[in-house]
Design a protein around this motif. Structure first.
Motif, mmCIF file in Angstrom:
data_model
loop_
_atom_site.group_PDB
_atom_site.id
_atom_site.type_symbol
_atom_site.label_atom_id
_atom_site.label_comp_id
_atom_site.label_asym_id
_atom_site.label_seq_id
_atom_site.Cartn_x
_atom_site.Cartn_y
_atom_site.Cartn_z
ATOM 1 N N VAL A 116 26.877 36.951 23.348
ATOM 2 C CA VAL A 116 26.659 38.266 22.755
ATOM 3 C C VAL A 116 27.965 38.782 22.161
ATOM 4 O O VAL A 116 29.036 38.605 22.732
ATOM 5 N N GLY A 117 27.870 39.379 20.983
ATOM 6 C CA GLY A 117 29.016 40.066 20.394
ATOM 7 C C GLY A 117 29.947 39.159 19.619
ATOM 8 O O GLY A 117 29.725 37.948 19.498
ATOM 9 N N VAL A 118 31.029 39.778 19.144
ATOM 10 C CA VAL A 118 31.984 39.049 18.313
ATOM 11 C C VAL A 118 32.710 37.983 19.130
ATOM 12 O O VAL A 118 33.316 37.070 18.563
ATOM 13 N N ALA A 119 32.598 38.048 20.458
ATOM 14 C CA ALA A 119 33.165 37.011 21.324
ATOM 15 C C ALA A 119 32.591 35.642 20.977
ATOM 16 O O ALA A 119 33.204 34.614 21.256
ATOM 17 N N GLY A 120 31.430 35.628 20.358
ATOM 18 C CA GLY A 120 30.797 34.344 20.003
ATOM 19 C C GLY A 120 31.285 33.768 18.694
ATOM 20 O O GLY A 120 30.934 32.634 18.344
ATOM 21 N N LEU A 121 32.090 34.531 17.970
ATOM 22 C CA LEU A 121 32.454 34.100 16.617
ATOM 23 C C LEU A 121 33.286 32.813 16.610
ATOM 24 O O LEU A 121 32.943 31.846 15.924
ATOM 25 N N ARG A 122 34.374 32.809 17.380
ATOM 26 C CA ARG A 122 35.259 31.643 17.356
ATOM 27 C C ARG A 122 34.533 30.372 17.831
ATOM 28 O O ARG A 122 34.571 29.350 17.133
ATOM 29 N N PRO A 123 33.834 30.403 18.978
ATOM 30 C CA PRO A 123 33.133 29.187 19.406
ATOM 31 C C PRO A 123 32.070 28.724 18.397
ATOM 32 O O PRO A 123 31.914 27.529 18.168
ATOM 33 N N THR A 124 31.363 29.686 17.785
ATOM 34 C CA THR A 124 30.315 29.262 16.846
ATOM 35 C C THR A 124 30.947 28.649 15.597
ATOM 36 O O THR A 124 30.453 27.644 15.064
ATOM 37 N N LEU A 125 32.065 29.235 15.155
ATOM 38 C CA LEU A 125 32.764 28.636 14.004
ATOM 39 C C LEU A 125 33.292 27.244 14.363
ATOM 40 O O LEU A 125 33.282 26.340 13.524
ATOM 41 N N ALA A 126 33.726 27.087 15.615
ATOM 42 C CA ALA A 126 34.203 25.758 16.044
ATOM 43 C C ALA A 126 33.064 24.742 15.981
ATOM 44 O O ALA A 126 33.251 23.595 15.560
ATOM 45 N N ALA A 127 31.875 25.189 16.372
ATOM 46 C CA ALA A 127 30.700 24.293 16.307
ATOM 47 C C ALA A 127 30.409 23.901 14.859
ATOM 48 O O ALA A 127 30.093 22.745 14.567
#
Ligand code: NDP
Length: 401
Positions: A116-127
């Protein structure tokens, strides 16, 4: 720019056997619904990595149940406890944001992005950087960094499949061969628990009341977003990045029954709708199995039992968050990133009873005004810019609160 509309066949869909998946945010509402589907899939999915933030007990139980290669806890302080709970279990254990990114980068057929939230941005971009297909639940990624996010997916040829029920609905009915003949996209909103309340009564809403969504069982942040109707604003922004339609041709209507999820109107006057029962395992299962359709453990609709289906216009006066989201989207630059940051802060404060329900909208409005006045609302050009702007907006929002 747009990827969903292309409905590209993911390179990963070459695989006819068991699909490997990673679930970011495995202990949450979308995460557990995903894993319920995995469990009921008869071995069609194998879990490679599971992540959470602080909920070590739930993560450890999932690790024992699904036997992934690796589990990651975001909060490094929780690592010793996770190790202890998983003593003797054959699984790699790691902690911290870079470990989340490493887990997201493991080669899989699909990463379900449900932090949830912008906390997911970096991991999702890494994926995405690793070339993994994404089942995207985390709408905040697109609200805070939609242009950068979609450009990255396009550069890597990565398929983004929308998990959000309304966008999954649009994905299913958007005829990509007729993109130029699409006149309008409509997503529906239940209206939340305060759809019929007057503004004076809304002033005294408690977190417990706001968390009680009439139709959907969801995590706390999105439940509050639904109660303020910010969720619909975030979703219109999300749709503007996913579909090749100008933002001013994306609309929301209130539909309290949550049966119709999305509608595409074509220039010839035809409107096509997607209907399904309000169960997130429908859209999640659609993404996991795409491009095929399989039987899912969700209730099939019987229209004769649904009762009347009603539609009404949203009230932008009582639900100001929706108006601010549309304003930020139309204004452009980095304002949707600032809107998102202010909203995340204000929702967290409301959940702790530090501010009132209507203070959420007030905080967002004043943070946006301050960003414009102080000149930090420009469009971010890279991930670092997004995160710096997000941090600055949070500081301002906290000062205001
Ligand atoms: P939940 O709050 O139920 O779950 C969030 C998950 O993210 C948990 O696993 C949580 O771990 C993890 N998490 C939270 N903060 C961090 C962090 N800083 N670092 C790493 N992991 C973190 O949320 P939902 O499942 O309701 O929603 C997830 C996303 O999906 C949201 O963006 C939401 O808008 C979207 N969505 C949700 C729907 C729903 O039905 N719930 C429907 C459509 C979209 P922990 O348990 O340890 O805190």
């Amino acid at each position: 720019m747009n990827l969903v509309s292309d409905k590209l066949l993911s390179t990963n869909d070459r695989n006819c056997g068991s699909k490997h998946i990673t679930v970011l945010g495995a202990t949450g509402s979308v995460g557990t619904s995903t894993l319920d589907l995995v469990e009921k899939s008869g071995g069609r999915f194998t879990v490679r990595a599971l992540t959470a933030n602080t909920n070590v007990t739930a993560l450890a139980k999932l690790a024992i149940r699904f036997r992934p290669q690796i589990v990651v806890i975001g909060d490094e302080k929780c690592l010793p406890q996770l190790r202890e709970l998983l003593t003797g279990v054959k699984v790699e254990i790691a902690a911290g944001e870079s470990a989340l990114c490493d887990a997201a980068s493991l080669d899989v057929d699909m990463v379900i992005a449900s932090i949830v939230g912008v906390a997911g941005l970096r991991p999702t971009l890494a994926a995405i950087e690793a070339g993994n297909s994404i089942g995207l639940a985390n709408k905040e990624c697109l609200v805070s960094a939609g242009t950068i996010f979609m450009a990255s997916a396009k550069a890597r040829g990565v398929q983004i499949l929308p998990v959000d029920s309304e966008h999954c609905a649009l994905f299913q009915i958007f005829d990509t061969s007729q993109s130029s003949a699409v006149e309008k996209l409509t997503i529906t909103a239940s209206g939340g628990p305060f759809r019929t309340w007057d503004i004076q009564r809304m002033e005294n809403v408690t977190p417990a009341q706001a968390l009680r969504h009439p139709n959907w069982d969801m995590g706390p942040k999105i439940s509050i977003d639904s109660a303020t109707m910010m969720n619909k604003g975030l979703e219109i922004i999300e749709a503007s990045h996913l579909f090749p339609v100008e933002p001013d041709r994306i609309d929301a209507v209130i539909h309290p029954q949550s049966i119709v999820h999305g509608l595409v109107t074509y220039v010839d006057g035809s409107t096509i709708a997607q209907l399904a029962s309000a169960d997130m395992r429908g859209p999640i299962g659609f993404c996991l199995d795409w491009p095929n359709r399989r039987k899912l453990p969700v209730k099939t609709l019987d229209l004769t039992e649904c009762g009347p289906l009603t539609f009404e216009k949203p009230d932008f006066e009582r639900f100001k968050c929706l108006q601010y989201a549309l304003d930020a989207m139309n204004e452009g630059g980095g304002l949707t990133n600032i809107l998102n940051a202010a909203n995340e802060c204000a929702v967290a404060a409301f959940l702790k009873s530090d501010i009132g329900f209507l203070d959420i909208a007030r905080t967002i409005e004043r943070t946006l005004d301050r960003a414009v006045a102080n000149g930090f609302g420009n469009a971010p050009s890279c991930l670092q810019d997004v995160l710096e702007q997000d941090a600055r907006a949070r500081t301002v929002a906290r000062e205001i609160m």
